[in-house]
Structures are given as structure tokens and as C-alpha cells.
Design a protein around this motif. Structure first.
Motif, mmCIF file in Angstrom:
data_model
loop_
_atom_site.group_PDB
_atom_site.id
_atom_site.type_symbol
_atom_site.label_atom_id
_atom_site.label_comp_id
_atom_site.label_asym_id
_atom_site.label_seq_id
_atom_site.Cartn_x
_atom_site.Cartn_y
_atom_site.Cartn_z
ATOM 1 N N GLU A 53 0.838 -1.210 0.000
ATOM 2 C CA GLU A 53 0.000 0.000 0.000
ATOM 3 C C GLU A 53 0.871 1.257 0.000
ATOM 4 N N ASP A 54 1.915 1.267 0.811
ATOM 5 C CA ASP A 54 2.823 2.412 0.854
ATOM 6 C C ASP A 54 3.447 2.645 -0.520
ATOM 7 N N MET A 55 3.995 1.605 -1.103
ATOM 8 C CA MET A 55 4.685 1.755 -2.390
ATOM 9 C C MET A 55 3.707 2.014 -3.537
ATOM 10 N N ASP A 56 2.575 1.352 -3.528
ATOM 11 C CA ASP A 56 1.598 1.542 -4.603
ATOM 12 C C ASP A 56 0.997 2.947 -4.565
ATOM 13 N N SER A 57 0.684 3.438 -3.369
ATOM 14 C CA SER A 57 0.113 4.785 -3.271
ATOM 15 C C SER A 57 1.130 5.829 -3.728
ATOM 16 N N TYR A 58 2.407 5.591 -3.465
ATOM 17 C CA TYR A 58 3.460 6.500 -3.942
ATOM 18 C C TYR A 58 3.533 6.450 -5.467
ATOM 19 N N ASN A 59 3.585 5.254 -6.019
ATOM 20 C CA ASN A 59 3.685 5.108 -7.476
ATOM 21 C C ASN A 59 2.477 5.668 -8.211
ATOM 22 N N TYR A 103 6.158 15.331 -15.054
ATOM 23 C CA TYR A 103 6.540 14.156 -15.835
ATOM 24 C C TYR A 103 6.224 12.886 -15.047
ATOM 25 N N GLU A 104 6.158 11.809 -15.783
ATOM 26 C CA GLU A 104 5.853 10.513 -15.167
ATOM 27 C C GLU A 104 7.112 9.897 -14.569
ATOM 28 N N TYR A 105 6.954 9.298 -13.445
ATOM 29 C CA TYR A 105 8.019 8.535 -12.821
ATOM 30 C C TYR A 105 7.399 7.263 -12.265
ATOM 31 N N SER A 106 8.243 6.325 -11.949
ATOM 32 C CA SER A 106 7.776 5.120 -11.266
ATOM 33 C C SER A 106 8.897 4.624 -10.370
ATOM 34 N N HIS A 129 14.098 1.064 -7.829
ATOM 35 C CA HIS A 129 14.667 1.968 -8.833
ATOM 36 C C HIS A 129 13.691 3.114 -9.031
ATOM 37 N N TYR A 130 14.191 4.331 -8.923
ATOM 38 C CA TYR A 130 13.388 5.511 -9.237
ATOM 39 C C TYR A 130 13.649 5.792 -10.706
ATOM 40 N N LEU A 131 12.602 5.629 -11.528
ATOM 41 C CA LEU A 131 12.749 5.728 -12.972
ATOM 42 C C LEU A 131 11.988 6.917 -13.546
ATOM 43 N N VAL A 132 12.681 7.682 -14.361
ATOM 44 C CA VAL A 132 12.058 8.742 -15.163
ATOM 45 C C VAL A 132 12.624 8.571 -16.573
ATOM 46 N N ARG A 135 13.631 11.451 -18.910
ATOM 47 C CA ARG A 135 14.800 12.240 -18.486
ATOM 48 C C ARG A 135 16.050 11.383 -18.309
ATOM 49 N N GLY A 136 15.946 10.114 -18.653
ATOM 50 C CA GLY A 136 17.097 9.219 -18.550
ATOM 51 C C GLY A 136 17.525 8.941 -17.114
ATOM 52 N N ILE A 137 16.597 9.017 -16.166
ATOM 53 C CA ILE A 137 16.934 8.823 -14.752
ATOM 54 C C ILE A 137 16.598 7.397 -14.326
ATOM 55 N N ASP A 138 17.573 6.751 -13.712
ATOM 56 C CA ASP A 138 17.395 5.438 -13.079
ATOM 57 C C ASP A 138 18.265 5.435 -11.835
ATOM 58 N N ARG A 139 17.656 5.768 -10.705
ATOM 59 C CA ARG A 139 18.375 5.784 -9.430
ATOM 60 C C ARG A 139 18.059 4.505 -8.678
ATOM 61 N N HIS A 140 19.095 3.792 -8.313
ATOM 62 C CA HIS A 140 18.945 2.513 -7.624
ATOM 63 C C HIS A 140 19.047 2.756 -6.117
ATOM 64 N N TYR A 141 18.034 2.317 -5.378
ATOM 65 C CA TYR A 141 17.974 2.537 -3.934
ATOM 66 C C TYR A 141 17.761 1.234 -3.179
ATOM 67 N N THR A 142 18.200 1.257 -1.940
ATOM 68 C CA THR A 142 17.741 0.288 -0.946
ATOM 69 C C THR A 142 16.849 1.085 -0.007
ATOM 70 N N LEU A 143 15.633 0.613 0.172
ATOM 71 C CA LEU A 143 14.692 1.243 1.097
ATOM 72 C C LEU A 143 14.528 0.311 2.284
ATOM 73 N N SER A 144 14.533 0.879 3.463
ATOM 74 C CA SER A 144 14.202 0.080 4.640
ATOM 75 C C SER A 144 12.992 0.733 5.301
ATOM 76 N N LEU A 145 11.955 -0.048 5.415
ATOM 77 C CA LEU A 145 10.696 0.433 5.988
ATOM 78 C C LEU A 145 10.431 -0.284 7.304
ATOM 79 N N THR A 146 10.136 0.486 8.327
ATOM 80 C CA THR A 146 9.699 -0.080 9.596
ATOM 81 C C THR A 146 8.246 0.313 9.780
#
Length: 166
Positions: A53-59, A103-106, A129-132, A135-146
């Protein structure tokens, strides 16, 4: 022989009488354990659903859903070390800035590790991955959610974003 037969029968009856409560108690313990396991599985499913739900609502840029999944005392540690404390300090910038981008991101993501403790706290590590593409953006992340569970529902109380260096 006959006395031995009665003695053996008496021993068997005594064992059956004594064993019946033991077997019954073991059956109850097994039933209780099965109930606990089912409860833990349900907690885990609810936790997994809350992470989704957290990730889907963000996307989907859904401000109401995103706001609802964020705990009033949330703490975020951003990828640049910035810290945001409290519901409004975390939700308002996301809704006002990120959700209104022209612009669209995912952010596709995969859960790589999860721990759920006693149906009151859980932790998930995500590879994202934060993708745009425009704009040629692909940022690779590690997310830690508590997440914590209060009043029967899970909410995100801590989010840490870390750049993955390739």
C-alpha cells in the motif's frame, strides 16, 4: 500366566487413562500452536499488504492513500542524510512536490527481506529503482521500511533511503 495377563491389562488400562489427558493436552497445545501460526500468517499478510500500500500509493500519486499509511510519528532519513520527523513533515513534501511533477516517474520495487515481530512491528528491506525514462533517470535505492501496528492497522513509522552504488 493369568495373573500376568491381568497385570498387563491393568497396566495398559492405567497407561491409557493417564495417557489420554497427556494426549489431549498435547492436542490442545498443537491446536493452540496452529492458531498462533495462523495468526502470525495473517499478521504477515497484513504487513506485506501495508508495504505494498505504501509503495503503490506512492507510485500512483495517491495522496489520500499515501497519507493514511504514514504514522503520525514517522521518521524519514533521506538519501542525502536529510531527516523528516512527523506525519506532516513526511507527507506534505511528497504530495506537494513529488506528486505534482509534470513528468511521469515510477519506482518498481522488490522486497528482499522481511521480519514481523509479534504482530506489532515489522521491517522490510526493498530493492527499488526511481525511474524517469523521459529524463534518462534510473536511481537505484535500498529502502528500509519499519511499520508498527496500532489499533489493528499497520503504518510506516520509519523510512530510510540509501543510494546503491554500482
Amino acid at each position: 500366566m493369568r495373573k500376568w495377563g491381568y497385570a498387563a491389562l491393568g497396566t495398559a488400562v492405567a497407561a491409557a487413562v493417564i495417557g489420554a489427558p497427556v494426549a489431549s493436552a498435547a492436542g490442545e497445545a498443537t491446536g493452540a500452536q496452529a492458531g498462533e501460526q495462523a495468526g502470525q500468517q495473517e499478521c504477515r499478510r497484513a504487513f506485506d499488504q501495508a508495504v505494498w500500500e505504501d509503495m503503490d500509493s506512492y507510485n500512483k500519486r495517491d495522496g489520500a492513500r499515501y497519507s493514511a499509511i504514514i504514522h503520525r510519528d514517522m521518521v524519514t532519513v533521506g538519501r542525502r542524510g536529510d531527516i523528516h520527523i512527523g506525519h506532516d513533515a513526511n507527507v506534505t513534501p511528497v504530495i506537494e512536490q513529488q506528486f505534482t511533477l509534470p513528468y511521469e516517474y515510477s519506482m518498481p520495487w522488490t522486497v528482499t527481506h522481511t521480519v514481523v515481530e509479534g504482530c506489532h512491528m515489522g521491517f522490510a528491506i526493498l530493492d527499488a529503482h526511481y525511474l524517469v525514462p523521459s529524463r534518462g533517470i534510473d536511481r537505484h535505492y535500498t529502502l528500509s521500511l519499519t511499520l508498527v501496528r496500532e489499533h489493528g492497522r499497520w503504518q510506516v513509522i520509519k523510512d530510510t533511503v540509501t543510494d546503491v552504488v554500482s
